[in-house]
Motif scaffolding. Structure first.
Motif, PDB file in Angstrom:
ATOM      1  N   LYS A   1       0.834  -1.203   0.000  1.00  0.00           N
ATOM      2  CA  LYS A   1       0.000   0.000   0.000  1.00  0.00           C
ATOM      3  C   LYS A   1       0.868   1.251   0.000  1.00  0.00           C
ATOM      4  CE  LYS A   1      -4.425  -0.905   0.364  1.00  0.00           C
ATOM      5  NZ  LYS A   1      -5.237  -0.694  -0.792  1.00  0.00           N
TER       6      LYS A   1
ATOM      7  N   ARG B   1       1.257   4.909   1.239  1.00  0.00           N
ATOM      8  CA  ARG B   1       0.693   5.776   2.292  1.00  0.00           C
ATOM      9  C   ARG B   1       1.203   7.199   2.097  1.00  0.00           C
ATOM     10  NH1 ARG B   1      -1.315   3.205   7.026  1.00  0.00           N
ATOM     11  NH2 ARG B   1      -0.376   4.737   8.408  1.00  0.00           N
TER      12      ARG B   1
ATOM     13  N   GLU C   1      -3.616   4.992   0.894  1.00  0.00           N
ATOM     14  CA  GLU C   1      -4.066   5.347   2.233  1.00  0.00           C
ATOM     15  C   GLU C   1      -3.563   6.752   2.543  1.00  0.00           C
ATOM     16  OE1 GLU C   1      -4.402   0.825   4.009  1.00  0.00           O
ATOM     17  OE2 GLU C   1      -2.862   2.140   4.847  1.00  0.00           O
ATOM     18  N   VAL C   2      -4.501   7.627   2.791  1.00  0.00           N
ATOM     19  CA  VAL C   2      -4.173   9.037   2.944  1.00  0.00           C
ATOM     20  C   VAL C   2      -4.428   9.471   4.384  1.00  0.00           C
ATOM     21  CG1 VAL C   2      -4.585  11.366   2.088  1.00  0.00           C
ATOM     22  CG2 VAL C   2      -4.951   9.399   0.575  1.00  0.00           C
ATOM     23  N   ILE C   3      -3.400   9.938   5.027  1.00  0.00           N
ATOM     24  CA  ILE C   3      -3.568  10.466   6.373  1.00  0.00           C
ATOM     25  C   ILE C   3      -3.687  11.969   6.258  1.00  0.00           C
ATOM     26  CG2 ILE C   3      -2.497  10.738   8.655  1.00  0.00           C
ATOM     27  CD1 ILE C   3      -1.234   7.892   6.723  1.00  0.00           C
TER      28      ILE C   3
ATOM     29  N   GLU D   1       6.896  14.518  12.531  1.00  0.00           N
ATOM     30  CA  GLU D   1       6.621  13.488  13.536  1.00  0.00           C
ATOM     31  C   GLU D   1       5.509  12.555  13.048  1.00  0.00           C
ATOM     32  OE1 GLU D   1       8.506  13.222  16.360  1.00  0.00           O
ATOM     33  OE2 GLU D   1       7.453  11.314  16.572  1.00  0.00           O
ATOM     34  N   ALA D   2       4.445  13.144  12.510  1.00  0.00           N
ATOM     35  CA  ALA D   2       3.328  12.326  12.004  1.00  0.00           C
ATOM     36  C   ALA D   2       3.800  11.434  10.865  1.00  0.00           C
ATOM     37  CB  ALA D   2       2.176  13.225  11.543  1.00  0.00           C
TER      38      ALA D   2
ATOM     39  N   ILE E   1       6.700  10.171  10.317  1.00  0.00           N
ATOM     40  CA  ILE E   1       7.546   9.072  10.814  1.00  0.00           C
ATOM     41  C   ILE E   1       6.689   8.008  11.500  1.00  0.00           C
ATOM     42  CG2 ILE E   1       9.287   8.522  12.563  1.00  0.00           C
ATOM     43  CD1 ILE E   1      10.641  11.218  11.729  1.00  0.00           C
ATOM     44  N   GLN E   2       5.749   8.454  12.333  1.00  0.00           N
ATOM     45  CA  GLN E   2       4.895   7.490  13.039  1.00  0.00           C
ATOM     46  C   GLN E   2       3.988   6.739  12.058  1.00  0.00           C
ATOM     47  OE1 GLN E   2       2.916   9.423  16.353  1.00  0.00           O
ATOM     48  NE2 GLN E   2       4.848  10.230  17.150  1.00  0.00           N
ATOM     49  N   GLU E   3       3.537   7.433  11.032  1.00  0.00           N
ATOM     50  CA  GLU E   3       2.640   6.804  10.060  1.00  0.00           C
ATOM     51  C   GLU E   3       3.419   6.064   8.968  1.00  0.00           C
ATOM     52  OE1 GLU E   3      -0.437   6.601  10.535  1.00  0.00           O
ATOM     53  OE2 GLU E   3      -1.031   8.249  11.834  1.00  0.00           O
ATOM     54  N   ASP E   4       4.744   6.225   8.960  1.00  0.00           N
ATOM     55  CA  ASP E   4       5.612   5.586   7.963  1.00  0.00           C
ATOM     56  C   ASP E   4       5.092   5.800   6.543  1.00  0.00           C
ATOM     57  OD1 ASP E   4       7.782   4.134   6.997  1.00  0.00           O
ATOM     58  OD2 ASP E   4       6.646   2.262   6.990  1.00  0.00           O
TER      59      ASP E   4
ATOM     60  N   GLY F   1      16.598  11.304   9.949  1.00  0.00           N
ATOM     61  CA  GLY F   1      16.982  10.074   9.241  1.00  0.00           C
ATOM     62  C   GLY F   1      15.894   9.538   8.335  1.00  0.00           C
ATOM     63  N   SER F   2      14.937  10.389   7.966  1.00  0.00           N
ATOM     64  CA  SER F   2      13.847   9.946   7.102  1.00  0.00           C
ATOM     65  C   SER F   2      13.830  10.747   5.809  1.00  0.00           C
ATOM     66  CB  SER F   2      12.506  10.069   7.835  1.00  0.00           C
ATOM     67  OG  SER F   2      12.433   9.116   8.869  1.00  0.00           O
TER      68      SER F   2
ATOM     69  N   GLU G   1      14.288   9.850   2.956  1.00  0.00           N
ATOM     70  CA  GLU G   1      13.775   9.126   1.778  1.00  0.00           C
ATOM     71  C   GLU G   1      12.303   9.455   1.509  1.00  0.00           C
ATOM     72  OE1 GLU G   1      14.139   7.797   4.692  1.00  0.00           O
ATOM     73  OE2 GLU G   1      12.410   6.520   5.142  1.00  0.00           O
TER      74      GLU G   1
ATOM     75  N   ARG H   1      10.832   5.706  14.701  1.00  0.00           N
ATOM     76  CA  ARG H   1      10.918   5.421  13.281  1.00  0.00           C
ATOM     77  C   ARG H   1      10.858   3.904  13.065  1.00  0.00           C
ATOM     78  NH1 ARG H   1      15.065   4.708   9.926  1.00  0.00           N
ATOM     79  NH2 ARG H   1      14.695   5.230   7.748  1.00  0.00           N
TER      80      ARG H   1
ATOM     81  N   ALA I   1      -8.145   4.740   1.320  1.00  0.00           N
ATOM     82  CA  ALA I   1      -8.735   5.154   2.587  1.00  0.00           C
ATOM     83  C   ALA I   1      -8.288   6.566   2.908  1.00  0.00           C
ATOM     84  CB  ALA I   1      -8.310   4.216   3.713  1.00  0.00           C
TER      85      ALA I   1
ATOM     86  N   LEU J   1      -7.606   8.535   6.285  1.00  0.00           N
ATOM     87  CA  LEU J   1      -7.480   8.279   7.716  1.00  0.00           C
ATOM     88  C   LEU J   1      -7.442   9.627   8.422  1.00  0.00           C
ATOM     89  CD1 LEU J   1      -4.715   5.557   7.322  1.00  0.00           C
ATOM     90  CD2 LEU J   1      -7.184   5.238   7.347  1.00  0.00           C
TER      91      LEU J   1
ATOM     92  N   ARG K   1      -6.348  11.405  13.177  1.00  0.00           N
ATOM     93  CA  ARG K   1      -5.220  12.175  13.684  1.00  0.00           C
ATOM     94  C   ARG K   1      -5.531  13.668  13.815  1.00  0.00           C
ATOM     95  NH1 ARG K   1       0.093   9.752  13.654  1.00  0.00           N
ATOM     96  NH2 ARG K   1       1.312  11.317  14.724  1.00  0.00           N
TER      97      ARG K   1
ATOM     98  N   PHE L   1       2.730   8.089  20.750  1.00  0.00           N
ATOM     99  CA  PHE L   1       2.874   7.562  19.385  1.00  0.00           C
ATOM    100  C   PHE L   1       1.483   7.249  18.858  1.00  0.00           C
ATOM    101  CE2 PHE L   1       3.426   4.669  15.962  1.00  0.00           C
ATOM    102  CZ  PHE L   1       4.714   4.846  15.454  1.00  0.00           C
TER     103      PHE L   1
ATOM    104  N   ARG M   1      -0.754   5.954  15.490  1.00  0.00           N
ATOM    105  CA  ARG M   1      -0.717   5.317  14.181  1.00  0.00           C
ATOM    106  C   ARG M   1      -2.136   5.175  13.649  1.00  0.00           C
ATOM    107  NH1 ARG M   1       3.301   3.082  10.741  1.00  0.00           N
ATOM    108  NH2 ARG M   1       2.183   1.904   9.160  1.00  0.00           N
TER     109      ARG M   1
END
Lengths: 135, 315
Positions: free
Chosen positions: A7, A9, A37-39, A52-53, A55-58, A86-87, A89, B14, B90, B92, B95, B108, B110
């Motif tokens: 998927k 994201r 999948e869209v946050i 932060e979001a 990284i947590q949501e990858d 470190g993210s 990418e 991470r 989706a 989401l 948040r 944290f 998710r």
């Protein structure tokens, strides 16, 4: 069974103080309809919140929308913080009211694409699809 | 690749994010990672929130996160929203209502899409909870999709189930129906500022009886105003203590393990059968035999299962 593709994201975020999120919502819905999948994190986010979001949501990519004129400060700050964590990418793109002169500067600052008003949604969708595959 | 599990156990967010994605995408390395994570889990108090869409689950969790942070607890949140059955996509959005806690290092959050799983949760939800547990989150909140009346899977998975309702949503018969209103350890009547909360509280009281020595409390809240949140946090802590002292926490863990072993075995079996079979020569023979009325589909299915190679271990 056919292997299910990973998927994609995406985080759609509104950095800064403007309250106009119609464009961000239209893009969010188009990406959803393309199977991603869209946050969506809502209005008035600091670059720190967004990173932060992400990284947590990858997420594979971040779409930033700004109509306030603060993009030259806020967009590169997101890229800088991502690298610091470190993210680096994670692909960052921008949209909203961005003067043409600013686009090359944003790209030099690591914003991979800028989608102004009138950009066909299909173009945005295929960009995110490519970004997701490359990650 | 850096060792994600080792990083996770050091509290690396991470790594937590990446591991949850591996689990969600059902990548082969996820099985191994979960195996290594598991011994480090079992410490967190897992609290599930369920109730209709728009009732205020995300807003309540947002407030509770702040309250528990003020009480010195580290917090994880897994918030589930539905996947489109048509496109697989989706949005989401939970948040948005949890934005207050964005950069707090002790939190944290998710977001997770159901990806076709019924029951109000995603398949990966409780493995994600384990990741957060192993990272050191002391309380983990799980928000189900805005559930209807039968999304009760959360009841078998969380230590404490919070059912959220709001006034003006139906008469006494709505609270008498089986399903979601039977599973709560705690009931919240949110949006009390809308008025008419007394009717719902009275209707709920009429339904709720002591179960295993715990009478589910009813807490009145107005999440956006922050009303009733301290009391709700107290009730959640009390339930955690009750579970611990009564031994029910262990009981729930065993019940959960039973269910999980069974479900996983079923899933592996289904996968094993559907991966190897449809291309095999036996499958072709059986399909033709059924079509030619030499055998029937039930007998053919049993033959297929018997022939299923035991040596091929499904992951």
């Amino acid at each position: 069974m056919v292997p299910i593709p990973r998927k994609i994201r995406v985080l759609i975020a509104k950095p800064g103080l403007d309250g106009h999120d119609r464009g961000a919502k239209v893009v969010a819905r188009a990406l959803r309809d393309a199977g991603m999948e869209v946050i969506y994190t809502g209005l008035r986010q600091m670059p720190e919140d967004i990173v932060e979001a992400a990284i947590q949501e990858d997420v594979d990519a971040i779409g930033l929308s700004s109509l306030s004129g603060a993009h030259m400060t806020l967009f590169p700050e997101v890229v800088r913080l991502l690298k610091k964590r470190g993210s680096g990418e994670i692909v960052v793109v921008g949209g909203g009211i961005i003067p043409a002169d600013d686009i090359p500067k944003l790209k030099r600052a690591g914003i991979k694409a800028v989608f102004g008003p009138g950009t066909p949604l299909g173009e945005i969708v295929s960009f995110f699809k490519k970004a997701g595959k490359g990650a | 690749m850096r060792d994600l599990v080792a990083a996770l156990l050091q509290g690396d967010k991470r790594a937590a994010g990446k591991l949850i994605s591996l689990i969600e995408d059902d990548e082969p390395e996820a099985v191994d990672a979960l195996q290594r994570i598991y011994p480090h889990t079992g410490r967190a108090h897992v609290v599930g929130f369920t109730g209709p869409p728009g009732v205020g689950k995300s807003s309540l969790i947002n407030r509770l996160v702040r309250t528990f942070r003020a009480r010195g607890k580290t917090i994880g949140v897994v918030a589930v929203d539905p996947t489109s059955p048509y496109t697989g996509g989706a949005v989401l959005g939970d948040r948005i209502r949890m934005a207050d806690t964005g950069i707090d290092p002790g939190v944290f959050i998710r977001s997770m899409a159901t990806r076709g799983h019924a029951g109000g949760l995603a398949l990966a939800t409780f493995d994600a909870v384990r990741v957060l547990d192993a990272m050191g989150s002391q309380v983990v909140f799980v928000e189900t999709v805005g559930a209807g009346q039968s999304e009760v899977e959360i009841a078998t998975r969380a230590h404490t189930v919070v059912v959220v309702e709001m006034p003006l949503t139906g008469d006494v018969v709505q609270t008498m129906k089986a399903g979601i209103l039977e599973i709560g350890d705690v009931y919240v009547v949110n949006k009390v500022d809308l008025g008419n909360a007394d009717v719902l509280v009275a209707n709920l009281k009429f339904q709720l009886a002591a179960r295993e020595g715990w009478t589910p409390p009813i807490v009145r809240t107005a999440a956006l105003e922050g009303q009733g949140i301290e009391e709700l946090a107290d009730v959640l802590e009390r339930h955690a203590i009750f579970l611990e002292r009564s031994g029910f926490r262990h009981g729930r863990e065993v019940a959960r393990a039973r269910q999980e072993i069974l479900e996983t075995a079923q899933r592996l079996l289904v996968r094993g059968v559907s991966e190897g079979s449809p291309t095999g020569p036996l499958f072709d023979r059986l399909a033709n035999a059924v079509a030619d009325r030499e055998t029937d589909p039930h007998a053919a299915a049993r033959k297929l299962l018997e022939s299923h190679p035991k040596k091929k271990r499904p992951r």
